[in-house]
Each structure stands twice: as C-alpha cells, then as structure tokens.
Motif scaffolding. Structure first.
Motif, PDB file in Angstrom:
ATOM      1  N   UNK A  35       0.803  -1.215   0.000  1.00 24.68           N
ATOM      2  CA  UNK A  35       0.000   0.000   0.000  1.00 24.68           C
ATOM      3  C   UNK A  35       0.835   1.264   0.000  1.00 24.68           C
ATOM      4  N   UNK A  36       1.993   1.204   0.591  1.00 21.03           N
ATOM      5  CA  UNK A  36       2.839   2.400   0.686  1.00 21.03           C
ATOM      6  C   UNK A  36       3.301   2.841  -0.699  1.00 21.03           C
ATOM      7  N   UNK A  37       3.701   1.883  -1.525  1.00 28.72           N
ATOM      8  CA  UNK A  37       4.189   2.238  -2.862  1.00 28.72           C
ATOM      9  C   UNK A  37       3.078   2.864  -3.706  1.00 28.72           C
ATOM     10  N   UNK A  38       1.895   2.264  -3.658  1.00 27.73           N
ATOM     11  CA  UNK A  38       0.798   2.823  -4.456  1.00 27.73           C
ATOM     12  C   UNK A  38       0.360   4.182  -3.918  1.00 27.73           C
ATOM     13  N   UNK A  39       0.418   4.378  -2.602  1.00 28.88           N
ATOM     14  CA  UNK A  39       0.051   5.671  -2.029  1.00 28.88           C
ATOM     15  C   UNK A  39       1.070   6.741  -2.409  1.00 28.88           C
ATOM     16  N   UNK A  40       2.343   6.387  -2.370  1.00 27.42           N
ATOM     17  CA  UNK A  40       3.377   7.356  -2.772  1.00 27.42           C
ATOM     18  C   UNK A  40       3.266   7.691  -4.250  1.00 27.42           C
ATOM     19  N   UNK A  41       2.948   6.694  -5.054  1.00 25.84           N
ATOM     20  CA  UNK A  41       2.777   6.925  -6.491  1.00 25.84           C
ATOM     21  C   UNK A  41       1.585   7.849  -6.755  1.00 25.84           C
ATOM     22  N   UNK A  42       0.486   7.620  -6.072  1.00 22.71           N
ATOM     23  CA  UNK A  42      -0.689   8.459  -6.243  1.00 22.71           C
ATOM     24  C   UNK A  42      -0.440   9.878  -5.717  1.00 22.71           C
ATOM     25  N   UNK A  43       0.351   9.999  -4.658  1.00 27.56           N
ATOM     26  CA  UNK A  43       0.625  11.316  -4.086  1.00 27.56           C
ATOM     27  C   UNK A  43       1.521  12.159  -5.002  1.00 27.56           C
ATOM     28  N   UNK A  44       2.321  11.491  -5.816  1.00 29.95           N
ATOM     29  CA  UNK A  44       3.244  12.244  -6.663  1.00 29.95           C
ATOM     30  C   UNK A  44       2.641  12.609  -8.026  1.00 29.95           C
ATOM     31  N   UNK A  45       1.434  12.199  -8.304  1.00 32.05           N
ATOM     32  CA  UNK A  45       0.799  12.502  -9.596  1.00 32.05           C
ATOM     33  C   UNK A  45       0.716  14.005  -9.871  1.00 32.05           C
ATOM     34  N   UNK A  46       0.288  14.846  -8.907  1.00 30.84           N
ATOM     35  CA  UNK A  46       0.188  16.283  -9.201  1.00 30.84           C
ATOM     36  C   UNK A  46       1.543  16.932  -9.452  1.00 30.84           C
ATOM     37  N   UNK A  47       2.619  16.317  -9.007  1.00 30.22           N
ATOM     38  CA  UNK A  47       3.939  16.922  -9.153  1.00 30.22           C
ATOM     39  C   UNK A  47       4.644  16.539 -10.442  1.00 30.22           C
TER      40      UNK A  47
END
Length: 50
Positions: A35-47
């Motif tokens: 879950x951590x990897x997918x959450x970090x990936x989703x969090x970096x989308x706007x950047x």
C-alpha cells in the motif's frame, strides 16, 4: 411512531455493526502490504510534469 422505533432499533444494532466493519475494512486496506508504494505513487501525480 412505529417507523421511528423500527429505524432507531436498526440504527442502534445493525447500523453500528456496519459502520464498525467499514472502519476496520478501511484500516486494513490502508495498512495492506504494498500500500505504501501505491500511495506514494498516487501522491506524486500532481507533481509530475508532462
């Protein structure tokens, strides 16, 4: 008033159980392996730049 009593009884018993199960499900979903990897990936989308 009979409808109110029925709905109140349902909310006090099965409604509380449903909300508890939903909460436990959300916690387990958030803490699942990977879950951590997918959450970090989703969090970096706007950047990301196009």
């Amino acid at each position: 008033m009979e409808t109110y009593t029925t709905m109140r009884h349902f909310a006090d018993s099965w409604g509380l159980l449903a909300m508890t199960l939903f909460f436990i499900g959300v916690v387990l979903f958030t803490l699942r392996p990977g879950g951590r990897e997918s959450a970090n990936e989703a969090a970096s989308i706007p950047l990301k730049d196009d």
